[in-house]
Design a protein around this motif. Structure first.
Motif, PDB file in Angstrom:
ATOM      1  N   ALA A 179      -7.701  -0.563  -6.743  1.00  0.00           N
ATOM      2  CA  ALA A 179      -7.810  -1.096  -5.377  1.00  0.00           C
ATOM      3  C   ALA A 179      -8.902  -2.154  -5.265  1.00  0.00           C
ATOM      4  O   ALA A 179      -8.710  -3.204  -4.642  1.00  0.00           O
ATOM      5  N   MET A 237      -3.305   3.363  -6.976  1.00  0.00           N
ATOM      6  CA  MET A 237      -4.391   2.735  -6.214  1.00  0.00           C
ATOM      7  C   MET A 237      -5.726   2.740  -6.974  1.00  0.00           C
ATOM      8  O   MET A 237      -6.773   2.431  -6.410  1.00  0.00           O
ATOM      9  N   ARG A 286       0.834  -1.205   0.000  1.00  0.00           N
ATOM     10  CA  ARG A 286       0.000   0.000   0.000  1.00  0.00           C
ATOM     11  C   ARG A 286       0.873   1.260   0.000  1.00  0.00           C
ATOM     12  O   ARG A 286       1.143   1.850  -1.035  1.00  0.00           O
ATOM     13  N   ASP A 329      -1.136  -4.375   4.710  1.00  0.00           N
ATOM     14  CA  ASP A 329      -1.940  -3.297   4.150  1.00  0.00           C
ATOM     15  C   ASP A 329      -1.851  -3.427   2.625  1.00  0.00           C
ATOM     16  O   ASP A 329      -0.760  -3.368   2.050  1.00  0.00           O
ATOM     17  N   CYS A 330      -2.986  -3.614   1.991  1.00  0.00           N
ATOM     18  CA  CYS A 330      -2.970  -4.016   0.579  1.00  0.00           C
ATOM     19  C   CYS A 330      -3.281  -2.888  -0.392  1.00  0.00           C
ATOM     20  O   CYS A 330      -2.748  -2.844  -1.498  1.00  0.00           O
ATOM     21  N   VAL A 331      -4.191  -2.019  -0.011  1.00  0.00           N
ATOM     22  CA  VAL A 331      -4.667  -0.972  -0.926  1.00  0.00           C
ATOM     23  C   VAL A 331      -5.053   0.260  -0.119  1.00  0.00           C
ATOM     24  O   VAL A 331      -5.200   0.185   1.104  1.00  0.00           O
ATOM     25  N   SER A 332      -5.215   1.381  -0.819  1.00  0.00           N
ATOM     26  CA  SER A 332      -5.844   2.530  -0.168  1.00  0.00           C
ATOM     27  C   SER A 332      -6.967   3.032  -1.052  1.00  0.00           C
ATOM     28  O   SER A 332      -6.937   2.880  -2.275  1.00  0.00           O
ATOM     29  N   GLN A 369       2.832   3.349  -3.411  1.00  0.00           N
ATOM     30  CA  GLN A 369       2.236   4.628  -3.816  1.00  0.00           C
ATOM     31  C   GLN A 369       3.203   5.571  -4.527  1.00  0.00           C
ATOM     32  O   GLN A 369       2.817   6.317  -5.398  1.00  0.00           O
ATOM     33  N   GLY A 424      -6.901  -2.230   4.404  1.00  0.00           N
ATOM     34  CA  GLY A 424      -6.852  -1.129   3.452  1.00  0.00           C
ATOM     35  C   GLY A 424      -6.847   0.183   4.223  1.00  0.00           C
ATOM     36  O   GLY A 424      -7.170   0.209   5.416  1.00  0.00           O
TER      37      GLY A 424
END
Lengths: 316, 316
Positions: A63, A60, A16, A47-50, A20, A80
């Motif tokens: 996501a 992202m 994540r 933490d995989c995505v935002s 970024q 997330g």
């Protein structure tokens, strides 16, 4: 000689926060494979995505697809990040582990630049989240204080401001009858030195002796790992970090950016000092090396390049 | 909360150990300019050249020319490294500051690979040096113990072996009636963790309470800076380090190599914790950036990329 914890929990931020800042966009498949291989190392939270504006954070934009495609390993939490109610609602629609949190920023300017909200507006926003947690039976865990050690717009952030933000978090949690696990202090822009770590953790514990303290650190100015060590000495057992030190690499096009502290370097240091992490260091090093291959450039992690010390022991 | 020293002394290793691993060969003029700019930062000791076989270390083939060309700044010591009597004699012929030292390696295998001598032969060699120091009225300062935290051939180096090497040094110094300033522990291959730093310094101090301890550290596996911090806590005020983290860069063609701990990152951490170094951090950062330009690739130093925190204070 210290209050070292017996076991340290690592929250992996690589997929994540780590991704970024990268210029190269990975495919959904590449991201999913990366996350799945991290889950095989013994990491228990990734933490995989935002859920942020894809115009601001293009990496992202996919996501939803990523969150849906991950094959979950039992016992691992796939989380997330959201910065507003809309993001939280997106997270709730997906097969993710939605972990209840309150998130405030100690610097007014940073708060506005990062989330487009003043501190006061952020506190109001948290009530929406807390309502949503209640409606969805989501347990509140941590209160996060961003820029808890300084701000790249405002400079110094006094300890009194950090405690004030902590108090807001505590009051909000109490207002919604949700017990807090503790406070996470985030050195969002890499200002902290080990002395700051000791002073601020000391101040937080003085005020709230029963809270756990977590740290989210960046190795912007070479103090990331000493900060981890200073915190370990104080018994801190909860760190956000990023495999390979992803999250800003001081090289090439990433010059000056602030990398997260490196997961496998922390695991290495802990293991060598007799502190357990539940993580297979060699497997995590392999993930770090795969990240270099994925992004096509060197990443700042150290032990991934030098190798662990295991080979000197098995051959003996 | 600790025994932080008030003032820390940095021995700059960039122009000597730092350069050795670099593929690109600098001209004599470039080296001299680099050394002279380092001397303008407040550094009081700069290792400039080594007197070693140019077939093994091509970058030091012009050591004589470099040593002769430096315009010396009063109050700064310009040193060189030798590994045998022949090297010491070369150093004596040049306008360098020849600082008396005894150098032993705690690992038999490493000793043979690095200097082509067993530990026993090394101890004999030291007598030649000590004779030469006496003849030339050179004061003995430090005893160096290389691979004091582990060895990439032998693996673990026990504390008892480090103390044994220390005792050899102490005995040699006594034999020649030369008082020792203290012992330098070198983590030559980057094995040490902060716990090792505390244990080994503790063991040395237990045996020789009046000795100063110096550290020569490498950031091979991410523990370089935590090791510095652990040593600062114990009052250690003497470090070898390398501007920009020169001395092995885990990137590109230098993959896996072991960088020295980074001078300006140490200076930054010290300054931010109220420990003086006598060094102008901004000037040292400028030297680090010039090293990147000289060698044409990114170097591992952190604060050189992110900048110090001074700008947040002057603008406030």
């Amino acid at each position: 000689m210290s209050d070292f914890p017996k076991f340290v929990h690592i929250h992996e931020e690589g997929p994540r926060e780590g991704i970024q800042i990268e210029v190269k966009q990975l495919t959904v498949q590449e991201k999913v494979k990366f996350i799945e291989s991290l889950a095989e190392t013994g990491l228990k939270q990734i933490d995989c995505v935002s859920f942020v504006n894809p115009k601001r954070v293009p990496s992202m934009a996919d996501a939803t697809e990523v969150a849906k495609a991950i094959k979950k390993k039992p016992g691992v939490r796939y989380t997330g990040l959201w910065l507003n109610q809309q993001g939280l609602e997106r997270a709730l629609e997906l097969p993710l582990d939605v972990v209840g949190s309150i998130r405030v920023t100690a610097s007014e300017t940073f708060s506005k630049k990062n989330t487009n909200r003043s501190i006061e507006e952020t506190l109001q926003e948290q009530r929406l989240w807390l309502n949503t947690y209640r409606e969805n039976a989501i347990r509140l865990e941590w209160g996060y204080i961003m820029t808890a050690f300084g701000c790249s717009y405002e400079g110094e952030v006094p300890t009194s401001r950090v405690l004030e933000m902590g108090q807001h978090i505590v009051d909000l949690a109490a207002e919604y009858g949700q017990p807090l696990k503790g406070l996470y202090l985030a050195d969002t822009v890499g200002f902290a030195t080990p002395r700051d770590i000791e002073y601020r953790i000391g101040a937080v514990r003085e005020r709230w002796p029963n809270f756990k303290v977590g740290l989210h650190l960046h190795d912007t100015r070479g103090t990331g790992m000493p900060n981890v060590y200073a915190a370990l000495r104080m018994g801190v057992d909860q760190f956000d970090s990023s495999v390979a030190g992803l999250g800003g690499c001081p090289f090439a096009e990433h010059k000056g950016a602030a990398g997260n502290v490196c997961s496998e370097d922390i695991v290495f240091m802990c293991q060598e000092m007799g502190i357990e992490t539940g993580i297979d260091l060699e497997a995590l090093i392999e993930c770090a090396r795969s990240a270099e291959r994925l992004f096509g450039h060197a990443l700042p992690g150290k032990v991934m390049h030098a190798g662990s010390l295991a080979r000197f022991r098995t051959s003996a």
